[in-house]
Enzyme design. Structure first.
Site, mmCIF file in Angstrom:
data_model
loop_
_atom_site.group_PDB
_atom_site.id
_atom_site.type_symbol
_atom_site.label_atom_id
_atom_site.label_comp_id
_atom_site.label_asym_id
_atom_site.label_seq_id
_atom_site.Cartn_x
_atom_site.Cartn_y
_atom_site.Cartn_z
ATOM 1 N N CYS A 41 1.077 -1.046 -0.265
ATOM 2 C CA CYS A 41 -0.143 -0.351 0.068
ATOM 3 C C CYS A 41 0.909 1.476 -0.403
ATOM 4 O O CYS A 41 2.330 1.312 -0.372
ATOM 5 C CB CYS A 41 -0.741 -0.165 1.057
ATOM 6 S SG CYS A 41 -0.150 -0.257 2.890
ATOM 7 N N ASN B 288 2.213 1.155 3.786
ATOM 8 C CA ASN B 288 2.828 0.583 5.305
ATOM 9 C C ASN B 288 2.777 -0.104 6.171
ATOM 10 O O ASN B 288 3.561 -0.143 7.084
ATOM 11 C CB ASN B 288 4.216 0.079 4.701
ATOM 12 C CG ASN B 288 5.066 -1.739 4.588
ATOM 13 O OD1 ASN B 288 5.361 -2.143 4.968
ATOM 14 N ND2 ASN B 288 3.424 -2.426 5.409
ATOM 15 N N CYS C 212 -0.981 0.805 7.242
ATOM 16 C CA CYS C 212 -2.620 0.541 8.219
ATOM 17 C C CYS C 212 -2.965 -0.545 6.617
ATOM 18 O O CYS C 212 -3.146 -1.800 7.584
ATOM 19 C CB CYS C 212 -3.610 2.024 7.365
ATOM 20 S SG CYS C 212 -3.255 3.181 8.271
ATOM 21 N N ARG C 213 -2.844 0.000 4.934
ATOM 22 C CA ARG C 213 -3.816 -1.371 4.106
ATOM 23 C C ARG C 213 -2.782 -3.080 4.006
ATOM 24 O O ARG C 213 -3.681 -4.032 4.624
ATOM 25 C CB ARG C 213 -3.928 -0.855 3.146
ATOM 26 C CG ARG C 213 -5.366 -0.252 3.305
ATOM 27 C CD ARG C 213 -5.721 0.304 2.259
ATOM 28 N NE ARG C 213 -4.767 1.342 2.388
ATOM 29 C CZ ARG C 213 -3.537 1.607 1.434
ATOM 30 N NH1 ARG C 213 -5.040 2.168 -0.070
ATOM 31 N NH2 ARG C 213 -2.869 2.845 0.530
ATOM 32 N N SER C 214 -1.539 -2.602 4.059
ATOM 33 C CA SER C 214 -0.897 -4.137 3.781
ATOM 34 C C SER C 214 -0.059 -4.997 5.055
ATOM 35 O O SER C 214 0.120 -6.279 4.819
ATOM 36 C CB SER C 214 0.729 -3.558 2.694
ATOM 37 O OG SER C 214 0.918 -3.054 3.515
ATOM 38 N N ASP D 232 -7.725 3.811 1.000
ATOM 39 C CA ASP D 232 -7.000 4.204 2.437
ATOM 40 C C ASP D 232 -7.733 4.874 3.403
ATOM 41 O O ASP D 232 -8.537 6.175 3.481
ATOM 42 C CB ASP D 232 -6.379 5.685 1.239
ATOM 43 C CG ASP D 232 -5.168 6.085 2.768
ATOM 44 O OD1 ASP D 232 -5.166 5.139 3.702
ATOM 45 O OD2 ASP D 232 -4.213 7.135 2.078
HETATM 46 P P1 4NP Z 1 -1.513 2.797 3.885
HETATM 47 O O1 4NP Z 1 -2.037 4.227 4.410
HETATM 48 O O2 4NP Z 1 -1.523 2.863 2.956
HETATM 49 O O3 4NP Z 1 -3.161 2.116 4.328
HETATM 50 O O4 4NP Z 1 -0.203 2.370 5.139
HETATM 51 C C1 4NP Z 1 -1.880 5.108 4.839
HETATM 52 C C2 4NP Z 1 -0.953 5.882 5.790
HETATM 53 C C3 4NP Z 1 -0.408 6.870 5.913
HETATM 54 C C4 4NP Z 1 -0.404 7.877 4.867
HETATM 55 C C5 4NP Z 1 -1.059 7.378 3.834
HETATM 56 C C6 4NP Z 1 -1.958 6.663 4.073
HETATM 57 N N1 4NP Z 1 0.769 8.837 4.960
HETATM 58 O O5 4NP Z 1 -0.227 9.923 4.008
HETATM 59 O O6 4NP Z 1 0.979 9.537 5.968
#
Ligand code: 4NP
Length: 163
Positions: free
Chosen positions: A17, A20, A22-24, A134
């Site tokens: 994602c 790294n 939340c989702r992945s 996201d």
């Molecule tokens: P992820 O979520 O891609 O599912 O880990 C996010 C975590 C942090 C950010 C964006 C999406 N960020 O912009 O910091």
């Protein structure tokens, strides 16, 4: 999916994602449990990474961990950015959304490496989503939705890998 599970080598899946956190890492934990439940722990290597390095070394987002725990997932992965060697190491690189997939295609060095990248979409059966949205700027529902989508998608993806 060029390669599927064979008898002698571990099958290596990398979930990707943006951050790294939340989702992945959630996808990694969901898939790890499915593999463990089927007695296939030794046959697989499951990991996750992000296309950004924003959260390098961080544990998963506290909200993601809080929502995952009642479902029995302890998220202990440390965030890391995708690197070139991942395209050699892993058999399958699974993107959570189309932006992640586009970023991964930019990083791939050869057509063979590009073919290792798959969107999670075909494995999701949901009336409104064919990707994992996201949750970072969302409320609790966003994190529950991520887990619902991933539990469905990982089950279907594992069936495909084992088929
Ligand atoms: P992820 O979520 O891609 O599912 O880990 C996010 C975590 C942090 C950010 C964006 C999406 N960020 O912009 O910091």
């Amino acid at each position: 999916m060029d390669r599927k599970l064979s008898s002698n080598e571990k099958y290596k899946i990398l979930f990707v994602c943006l951050g790294n956190i939340c989702r992945s890492p959630a996808a990694q934990a969901v898939m790890q449990r499915l593999v463990d439940e089927r007695g296939l722990t030794e046959r697989f290597l499951i990991d996750s990474a992000g296309t950004s390095g924003y959260h390098d070394g961080d544990l998963p987002d506290r909200r993601m961990r809080v929502h995952a725990r009642p479902r029995g997932y302890e998220l202990t992965h440390r965030s890391r950015r995708v690197e070139g060697s991942d395209f050699e190491e892993f058999d399958l690189i699974v993107a959570m959304d189309s932006a992640n997939a586009a970023d991964l295609r930019e990083l791939a060095a050869t057509p063979e490496e590009v073919r290792k990248i798959e969107l999670i979409s075909p494995y999701i059966n949901h009336p409104h989503y064919d990707y994992v949205p996201d949750p970072y700027y969302e409320g609790s529902e966003g994190f529950e939705l991520v887990l619902d989508l991933l539990e469905d998608a990982c089950r279907n993806l594992l069936i495909k890998v084992l088929s």
